[in-house]
Enzyme design. Structure first.
Site, PDB file in Angstrom:
ATOM      1  N   ARG A 214       0.817  -1.219   0.000  1.00  0.00           N
ATOM      2  CA  ARG A 214       0.000   0.000   0.000  1.00  0.00           C
ATOM      3  C   ARG A 214       0.846   1.263   0.000  1.00  0.00           C
ATOM      4  O   ARG A 214       0.596   2.193  -0.758  1.00  0.00           O
ATOM      5  CB  ARG A 214      -0.960  -0.032   1.199  1.00  0.00           C
ATOM      6  CG  ARG A 214      -2.129  -0.955   0.966  1.00  0.00           C
ATOM      7  CD  ARG A 214      -2.926  -1.280   2.209  1.00  0.00           C
ATOM      8  NE  ARG A 214      -3.969  -2.251   1.850  1.00  0.00           N
ATOM      9  CZ  ARG A 214      -4.484  -3.145   2.675  1.00  0.00           C
ATOM     10  NH1 ARG A 214      -4.069  -3.213   3.926  1.00  0.00           N
ATOM     11  NH2 ARG A 214      -5.413  -3.982   2.247  1.00  0.00           N
TER      12      ARG A 214
ATOM     13  N   PHE B   9      -6.366  -1.566  -6.594  1.00  0.00           N
ATOM     14  CA  PHE B   9      -5.212  -2.365  -6.151  1.00  0.00           C
ATOM     15  C   PHE B   9      -5.050  -2.371  -4.634  1.00  0.00           C
ATOM     16  O   PHE B   9      -5.384  -1.397  -3.965  1.00  0.00           O
ATOM     17  CB  PHE B   9      -3.923  -1.730  -6.712  1.00  0.00           C
ATOM     18  CG  PHE B   9      -3.490  -2.252  -8.048  1.00  0.00           C
ATOM     19  CD1 PHE B   9      -3.867  -3.490  -8.522  1.00  0.00           C
ATOM     20  CD2 PHE B   9      -2.639  -1.487  -8.829  1.00  0.00           C
ATOM     21  CE1 PHE B   9      -3.429  -3.948  -9.751  1.00  0.00           C
ATOM     22  CE2 PHE B   9      -2.186  -1.936 -10.054  1.00  0.00           C
ATOM     23  CZ  PHE B   9      -2.590  -3.163 -10.518  1.00  0.00           C
ATOM     24  N   GLU B  10      -4.445  -3.449  -4.117  1.00  0.00           N
ATOM     25  CA  GLU B  10      -4.003  -3.521  -2.714  1.00  0.00           C
ATOM     26  C   GLU B  10      -5.132  -3.237  -1.724  1.00  0.00           C
ATOM     27  O   GLU B  10      -4.939  -2.619  -0.691  1.00  0.00           O
ATOM     28  CB  GLU B  10      -2.847  -2.535  -2.448  1.00  0.00           C
ATOM     29  CG  GLU B  10      -1.735  -2.518  -3.467  1.00  0.00           C
ATOM     30  CD  GLU B  10      -0.920  -3.808  -3.496  1.00  0.00           C
ATOM     31  OE1 GLU B  10      -1.260  -4.740  -2.739  1.00  0.00           O
ATOM     32  OE2 GLU B  10       0.042  -3.890  -4.254  1.00  0.00           O
ATOM     33  N   GLY B  11      -6.325  -3.746  -2.048  1.00  0.00           N
ATOM     34  CA  GLY B  11      -7.501  -3.439  -1.235  1.00  0.00           C
ATOM     35  C   GLY B  11      -8.115  -2.150  -1.729  1.00  0.00           C
ATOM     36  O   GLY B  11      -7.437  -1.130  -1.821  1.00  0.00           O
TER      37      GLY B  11
END
Length: 588
Positions: free
Chosen positions: A262, A400-402
């Site tokens: 993140r 992306f990434e949550g």
């Protein structure tokens, strides 16, 4: 840096400038690394972006190997495994300066970040010896396989299964992983599966593994030069020695790698935003309408000022966070038997800040990219102009990434967990605020940076008033009120953003930095703007949870705390825009 601040503690008290890392503290080695990455991108990648955009995995692999020869894949890999063993600031600078290469920056990030770091941080000595040298050189490319067709942000809902073979030598994996970056050229996959259907576990899976195959290439809106495919596992035989970490502890690896992913994604957004404002500033000076450059028009200048300010704040946040993580990891013996769990705890300490960075930077890039297209006018919609690609590529970062929605739920959730574990005295500080509100507030100063710092402290009190009221009123039911949680998350994000800019600017002023005046202007403008949003978020929360006399009392307290300063915002935007045009981009 001074004494290290615990994760989330910035909300409950003052942070001194000495406690944050800023870009002004880059060493000569940091600057050399950044220049190496920038020059490589400018000379080797940017001239071939159009070829990459046609999806050419062979060319992408070749460029990654070239990057490996320069050490640009090895920053996070220890020297004993043929890596460079650099700090996180160095790897962040590499990531930031490779984003000008479009999809190349994404492929690089997936390989060096979420692809390689699980082995770097959680692999045993044998696994590191077998895989890391080849990953450091680019001989092998890595990919990260967590998402599935039915589980994205809900990673623990994965259906991929792993069962021990009758002879005890292999785990047999069955399942499908979805949207896997680098899949078409990867040699090594970090795959998550549930042992016996319930023990979430990480595995290192080689490309040549029997039973591993790939789906067709996904046709994407942006990042077209990166290969994105399904990874299909049908009775795939993975040696037991390729279990990564402990059986049933895959979540420790998955979530902490996502935390790193993140803030690394935030760094990539920063680099792309810097590229976009450079293109926009140069175009605005060249493009003429009504007989003069559009850079002379007030509304174009305001756009450039807001873009630059967003970039300054983003840069202040991401390098502050990188400094915190570097300091935490430096306290750990990475050769110790318990290194993996300790590394996991150190990264998890700043999970909150990682989510803040991810949300803020991805939305800042979207704003900057959108305004860059607007400044280009009709030409911004034409693929011959790089801003068209930057605009399309930027959109994925909020997924992306949550997703940003999930990260907005993580932020208050993490704060509540820390409070329940007595890691943060959240409720005690919130209760103490009630007495403080009965006292007169110190008038806001008109001194540069001083009043901005006062706004940060008032914003923290507004957060405590608002979040404290929500916890007291709703209790456990608060976790079901997603709209309220999102507003509380936005309060936290704005406070971290404001404070990061203020602390950095104070250091620049104290050091009599060449660009201190510009930093003051951007910090003043951002804090003025953000403080209005802070009041709005708090008001919405209070209106949603309170009624009658209690609501009236809370709104009165909010009004007292949210009294705005008098700011010549127009003068600030003109000052900032003039510098952006002088520099033809972002420089500070």
């Amino acid at each position: 840096m001074g004494e290290r601040v615990k994760g989330g503690a910035f909300l409950l008290g003052s942070v001194s400038p000495e406690q944050v890392f800023t870009p002004e503290e880059f060493t000569e080695e940091h600057k050399m690394i950044a220049k190496t990455a920038f020059d490589f991108t400018a000379k080797e990648v940017e001239p071939r972006v159009e070829e990459l955009e046609k999806l050419n995995p062979e060319l992408m692999s070749s460029l990654l190997k070239q990057a490996g020869e320069l050490g640009l894949l090895a920053a996070d890999i220890p020297e004993e495994y043929d890596g460079a063993g650099l700090d996180k600031i160095s790897s962040m600078l590499i990531a930031e300066n490779l984003t000008r290469g479009g999809s190349f920056g994404l492929a690089h990030g997936a390989h060096t970040g979420i692809g390689s770091l699980p082995i770097v941080l959680f692999g045993n000595a044998d696994q590191k010896k077998r895989y890391l040298p080849a990953l450091a050189s680019g001989e092998k490319i890595a990919a990260y396989c967590l998402t599935e067709p039915t589980s994205g942000s809900d990673a623990l809902g994965a259906k991929t299964r792993a069962d021990l073979s009758a002879d005890g030598k292999y785990y047999i994996l069955n399942g499908t992983k979805q949207f896997i970056t680098n899949a078409g050229m990867a040699d090594v996959f970090v795959v998550y599966a549930k042992v016996d259907g319930d023990k979430f576990t990480a595995f290192i899976v080689d490309r040549e593994t029997e039973g591993l195959s790939l789906g067709p290439e996904e046709k994407k809106m942006g990042i077209k030069g990166s290969t994105t495919r399904q990874v299909i596992l049908e009775n795939a035989k993975v040696p037991v020695e390729n279990v990564l970490g402990e059986i049933g502890k895959g979540h420790v690896i998955a979530f902490n790698i996502l935390n790193i992913g993140r803030y690394k994604l935030a760094v990539g957004c920063l680099g792309a935003a810097k590229h976009a404002i450079e293109l926009a500033a140069k175009y605005s000076l060249e493009r003429k309408q009504f007989g003069k450059p559009i850079a002379s028009f007030g509304m174009i200048r305001e756009k450039l000022a807001r873009m630059a300010t967003s970039i300054y704040v983003t840069e202040s946040m991401v390098y502050r966070t990188g400094g915190l993580i570097d300091a935490a990891l430096a306290e750990i013996d990475h050769h110790a038997e318990d290194a993996g769990p300790r590394i996991g705890r150190a990264i998890e300490e700043y999970a909150l800040e990682c989510s803040i960075n991810k949300v803020f930077a991805s939305e800042a890039l979207d704003f900057v990219a959108d305004e860059a297209v607007q400044i280009h006018g009709g030409y911004g919609y034409i693929s011959e102009y790089p801003v068209e690609r930057i605009y399309r590529d930027s959109r994925i970062n909020r997924i992306f990434e949550g997703t940003n929605e999930i990260n907005r739920l993580i932020i208050p959730g993490m704060l509540m967990r820390k409070a329940m574990k007595n890691e943060l005295p959240f409720l005690q500080v919130a209760q103490a605020l009630q007495k403080e509100l009965l006292q007169p507030l110190t008038p806001v100063s008109d001194e540069p940076v001083t009043w901005e710092a006062q706004l940060v402290e008032r914003a923290k009190k507004i957060f405590l008033l608002t979040a404290g009221s929500a916890v007291q009123k709703l209790g456990q039911k608060l976790q079901d009120e997603q709209e309220v949680l999102a507003r509380i998350a936005d309060l936290v994000i704005e406070i971290f953003a404001m404070e990061s800019a203020v602390l950095r600017t104070i250091k620049k002023v104290q050091a009599k930095d060449l660009y201190a005046d510009l930093a003051v202007a951007m910090t003043s403008f951002y804090c003025f703007d953000a403080f209005r949003r802070v009041e709005g978020y708090a008001r919405e929360v209070l209106l949603a949870i309170e009624k009658g006399d209690v609501l009236a009392t809370q709104l009165s307290a909010l009004k007292k705390l949210a009294r705005p300063p008098f700011v010549d915002w127009l003068g600030l935007t003109r000052t900032i825009a003039a510098k952006v045009l002088d520099f033809q981009g972002y420089k500070i």
